[in-house]
Design a protein around this motif. Structure first.
Motif, PDB file in Angstrom:
ATOM      1  N   VAL A  26       2.797  -5.870   1.202  1.00 41.94           N
ATOM      2  CA  VAL A  26       2.070  -6.385  -0.172  1.00 41.94           C
ATOM      3  C   VAL A  26       1.332  -5.355  -0.753  1.00 41.94           C
ATOM      4  N   LEU A  34      -0.942 -10.118  -6.246  1.00 47.39           N
ATOM      5  CA  LEU A  34      -0.180  -9.430  -5.152  1.00 47.39           C
ATOM      6  C   LEU A  34       1.235  -9.486  -5.325  1.00 47.39           C
ATOM      7  N   THR A  36       4.898  -9.275  -2.912  1.00 54.39           N
ATOM      8  CA  THR A  36       5.118  -9.208  -1.754  1.00 54.39           C
ATOM      9  C   THR A  36       6.612  -8.835  -1.384  1.00 54.39           C
TER      10      THR A  36
END
Length: 69
Positions: A26, A34, A36
């Motif tokens: 992440v 964020l 990922t």
């Protein structure tokens, strides 16, 4: 770093969840966003990824799809 991918996003590694085969990485890319990515655990170890380090997400795709319910 020189690479042909035009879409590169710089971020800070927020977390790494290692599995036997794959690892989830992440990145905090700023403004509370964020990103990922799932990569092989071998790749994560080879890159010596650590929480707090800087990394780049590189996006290479022929299309990006959007869906709604």
């Amino acid at each position: 770093m020189r690479i042909s991918a035009r879409n590169s996003i710089k971020g800070t590694i927020k977390s790494i969840t290692k599995g036997q085969v794959n690892s989830e990485v992440v990145l905090d890319i700023g403004n509370g966003v964020l990103l990922t990515s799932v990569i092989t655990t071998h790749a994560a170890e080879n890159l010596k990824l650590k929480v707090g380090n800087t990394a780049w997400a590189l996006v290479k795709s022929t299309e990006v799809m959007i869906a709604i319910d």
